[in-house]
Enzyme design. Sequence first.
Site, PDB file in Angstrom:
ATOM      1  N   SER A 236       0.831  -1.210   0.000  1.00  0.00           N
ATOM      2  CA  SER A 236       0.000   0.000   0.000  1.00  0.00           C
ATOM      3  C   SER A 236       0.862   1.256   0.000  1.00  0.00           C
ATOM      4  O   SER A 236       2.010   1.249   0.464  1.00  0.00           O
ATOM      5  CB  SER A 236      -0.927   0.016   1.220  1.00  0.00           C
ATOM      6  OG  SER A 236      -0.169   0.102   2.413  1.00  0.00           O
ATOM      7  N   HIS A 237       0.288   2.335  -0.525  1.00  0.00           N
ATOM      8  CA  HIS A 237       0.957   3.627  -0.517  1.00  0.00           C
ATOM      9  C   HIS A 237       0.681   4.308   0.814  1.00  0.00           C
ATOM     10  O   HIS A 237      -0.466   4.335   1.272  1.00  0.00           O
ATOM     11  CB  HIS A 237       0.437   4.493  -1.673  1.00  0.00           C
ATOM     12  CG  HIS A 237       1.273   5.701  -1.931  1.00  0.00           C
ATOM     13  ND1 HIS A 237       1.316   6.786  -1.081  1.00  0.00           N
ATOM     14  CD2 HIS A 237       2.111   6.002  -2.963  1.00  0.00           C
ATOM     15  CE1 HIS A 237       2.131   7.704  -1.568  1.00  0.00           C
ATOM     16  NE2 HIS A 237       2.633   7.251  -2.701  1.00  0.00           N
ATOM     17  N   PRO A 238       1.693   4.884   1.459  1.00  0.00           N
ATOM     18  CA  PRO A 238       1.461   5.468   2.787  1.00  0.00           C
ATOM     19  C   PRO A 238       0.577   6.706   2.794  1.00  0.00           C
ATOM     20  O   PRO A 238       0.019   7.059   3.832  1.00  0.00           O
ATOM     21  CB  PRO A 238       2.874   5.811   3.273  1.00  0.00           C
ATOM     22  CG  PRO A 238       3.685   5.950   2.030  1.00  0.00           C
ATOM     23  CD  PRO A 238       3.107   4.963   1.060  1.00  0.00           C
ATOM     24  N   SER A 239       0.411   7.353   1.636  1.00  0.00           N
ATOM     25  CA  SER A 239      -0.336   8.613   1.601  1.00  0.00           C
ATOM     26  C   SER A 239      -1.581   8.571   0.736  1.00  0.00           C
ATOM     27  O   SER A 239      -2.266   9.589   0.603  1.00  0.00           O
ATOM     28  CB  SER A 239       0.574   9.744   1.101  1.00  0.00           C
ATOM     29  OG  SER A 239       1.711   9.881   1.922  1.00  0.00           O
ATOM     30  N   ARG A 291      -7.828   2.562   6.792  1.00  0.00           N
ATOM     31  CA  ARG A 291      -7.464   1.631   5.729  1.00  0.00           C
ATOM     32  C   ARG A 291      -7.934   0.197   5.991  1.00  0.00           C
ATOM     33  O   ARG A 291      -8.494  -0.432   5.094  1.00  0.00           O
ATOM     34  CB  ARG A 291      -5.951   1.656   5.494  1.00  0.00           C
ATOM     35  CG  ARG A 291      -5.526   0.902   4.233  1.00  0.00           C
ATOM     36  CD  ARG A 291      -4.006   0.876   4.090  1.00  0.00           C
ATOM     37  NE  ARG A 291      -3.443   2.191   3.919  1.00  0.00           N
ATOM     38  CZ  ARG A 291      -3.255   2.800   2.749  1.00  0.00           C
ATOM     39  NH1 ARG A 291      -3.636   2.199   1.637  1.00  0.00           N
ATOM     40  NH2 ARG A 291      -2.712   3.992   2.698  1.00  0.00           N
TER      41      ARG A 291
END
Length: 419
Positions: A236-239, A291
């Site tokens: 996953s992308h942190p932002s 998330r």
Amino acid sequence: MERSSTDTGRKGPLNGITVLDFSRVLAGPYCTMILADLGARVIKIEKLGTGDDTRAFGPFVEKESAYFMCFNRGKESIALDLKSPRDRDLLERMLLQADVVVENFRPGVMDRLGYGAERLARTHPHIVYASISGFGHTGPYSDLPGYDMVVQAMGGVMSLTGWPDAPPARVGTSFGDLSAALFAAVGIVSSLYKRTQDAQGMRVDIGMLDCQAALMETALARFDVEGKVPTRTGDSHPSLAPFETFAAKDGRFVIAAGNDQLFMLMADALGSPELALDARFLSNDLRCRNRPAMVAAIEAITGTKAIEHWIDRLNEAGVPCAPINTIDRLFGHPQLLARNMIVQVQGTSERSVHTAGNPIKLSGFEDIDVNTPIRAPGLDEHRERILAELMSGTGDYAPAKRPADVPSGAMHATLSETA
């Protein structure tokens, strides 16, 4: 040096530029491969007997290295003994007509050979001199050896790669070498442009660790702003959210709905428009905070049907998505084939090898012909042609055949120190 009349190399925007390539293994050869793909003439200066280290790297095609072929396509090769006055004289003549020198030895090696950047800046001020090393030619680490995995670890990318509950992981390709090669190519082309204004060459000093820091995206800024050390986030992308893989009935696939509009389109495509109205998911920031709940809600839907079904639905809605292809599936990928991104390379044998093509597509110049293998040179293959170009007009000495079995130790003392 101009290309000889027997050279049928594809022309490109760097046609007329000659590169002397002292580099070996990956970072330097990948950089000069880019220059060759763009039309430059690239002459590899190799060790007697063994040549570029990667000539001994597998896999092999009829005893030739496919690894070497991939990153040395479209180049010429000459093996030199820089302890030999004859070969040093030949190199001096080549330098007079060269535009670019590329090397990826440890700092100091080329100086000891007598071909360092400072010396050539005095004697050949027109040359663009590019050095790629682990840590660059300045700073307290400049004398240390640096390899891809070393700079991946030191530069932080390994700490961001993998899953939170797993050890740090190396990026699956040689990210440290390849990124340095790309930055070096940009520096070289920029310097060549500057030379058109003042006729002066330039020093390009690329440190692989610097390149890793430059590619940390927002990790440095996130720590500065949030005070928390960024770490591994899996897929996953942190932002951004959703910006990760999701389970379907027959495997996992990627959804990259990186803004609120795309999230609404995704919800509609999944047949669940109410997802976009859930208070926990109304903004990207809320989706990042929530998330786990968002992933569970999406997978409750995507887990009911196959990947192909969801890919079709999401593509129709304009939502970025993708299957997770294994390497074998790239060979027949319609988009890569349409863009001439699967090309052939070939050594001295008849068997060609498929590899990735040139992603730089320029109007006005022909792309690589995917049906015609691009030659990678045999060791010292072009010595006689280069001698003919440089020497026959002066009558200094005539090209002569060299023994097939040249002692390999002659160059080891000069050109085999590690980067």
